[in-house]
Design a protein around this motif. Structure first.
Motif, mmCIF file in Angstrom:
data_model
loop_
_atom_site.group_PDB
_atom_site.id
_atom_site.type_symbol
_atom_site.label_atom_id
_atom_site.label_comp_id
_atom_site.label_asym_id
_atom_site.label_seq_id
_atom_site.Cartn_x
_atom_site.Cartn_y
_atom_site.Cartn_z
ATOM 1 N N ILE A 184 0.826 -1.201 0.000
ATOM 2 C CA ILE A 184 0.000 0.000 0.000
ATOM 3 C C ILE A 184 0.863 1.256 0.000
ATOM 4 N N GLY A 185 0.274 2.334 -0.470
ATOM 5 C CA GLY A 185 0.946 3.625 -0.542
ATOM 6 C C GLY A 185 0.556 4.319 -1.830
ATOM 7 N N GLY A 186 0.703 5.616 -1.884
ATOM 8 C CA GLY A 186 0.303 6.357 -3.073
ATOM 9 C C GLY A 186 -1.181 6.161 -3.331
ATOM 10 N N ASP A 187 -1.525 5.684 -4.532
ATOM 11 C CA ASP A 187 -2.920 5.433 -4.896
ATOM 12 C C ASP A 187 -3.317 3.972 -4.709
ATOM 13 N N THR A 188 -2.551 3.217 -3.930
ATOM 14 C CA THR A 188 -2.827 1.798 -3.715
ATOM 15 C C THR A 188 -3.160 1.542 -2.252
ATOM 16 N N GLY A 217 -5.814 5.067 -1.042
ATOM 17 C CA GLY A 217 -4.383 4.822 -1.118
ATOM 18 C C GLY A 217 -3.717 4.933 0.248
ATOM 19 N N GLY A 218 -2.849 3.962 0.555
ATOM 20 C CA GLY A 218 -2.097 3.981 1.795
ATOM 21 C C GLY A 218 -2.868 3.526 3.018
ATOM 22 N N VAL A 219 -4.101 3.032 2.816
ATOM 23 C CA VAL A 219 -4.972 2.679 3.936
ATOM 24 C C VAL A 219 -5.489 1.248 3.751
ATOM 25 N N ILE A 220 -5.730 0.565 4.863
ATOM 26 C CA ILE A 220 -6.362 -0.753 4.837
ATOM 27 C C ILE A 220 -7.843 -0.568 5.130
ATOM 28 N N ALA A 221 -8.695 -0.845 4.141
ATOM 29 C CA ALA A 221 -10.146 -0.781 4.323
ATOM 30 C C ALA A 221 -10.614 -2.105 4.919
#
Length: 111
Positions: free
Chosen positions: A20-24, A94-98
């Motif tokens: 994760i990070g940026g737009d991911t 991005g950069g977060v765990i949903a």
């Protein structure tokens, strides 16, 4: 939910890598023990569906069952109950765990 099942052993603490990070971002769908080995499908907009198997996850505080999607482009995703019925929608940033909790009752219109 994808129709075939796999036999997966439990995953241990630290065995899942999230990119994760940026737009991911990433998505974790929490499910019941009875769904172990089943695959849950998700899709973004009109893109093809992808799926992940529900596995037992062993962590320091105990165990739970979940499907993990480790590297998703940011956007809104439909979580599919079956081939045509949504179980819900979740925003991945991005950069977060949903996190999404699998419904405990069958959605209206499900097969």
């Amino acid at each position: 939910m994808h129709e075939h099942e796999h036999t997966y052993g439990p995953s241990e603490t630290g065995s899942v890598v999230l990119d994760i990070g940026g737009d991911t971002g990433a998505l974790i769908i929490y499910a019941g023990r009875d769904q172990h080995g089943q695959e849950i499908e998700i899709s973004r907009d009109d893109e093809p569906r992808t799926h992940s198997a529900v596995r037992e996850r062993r962590v320091q505080d105990g165990t739970f069952h979940s499907a993990v999607y480790p590297d998703l482009p940011a956007g809104f995703y439909t979580v599919w109950w079956d081939g045509r019925t949504p179980a819900g929608t979740i925003a991945v940033t991005g950069g977060v765990i949903a996190e999404f909790v699998w419904p405990t009752s069958t959605p209206r219109g499900a097969d």
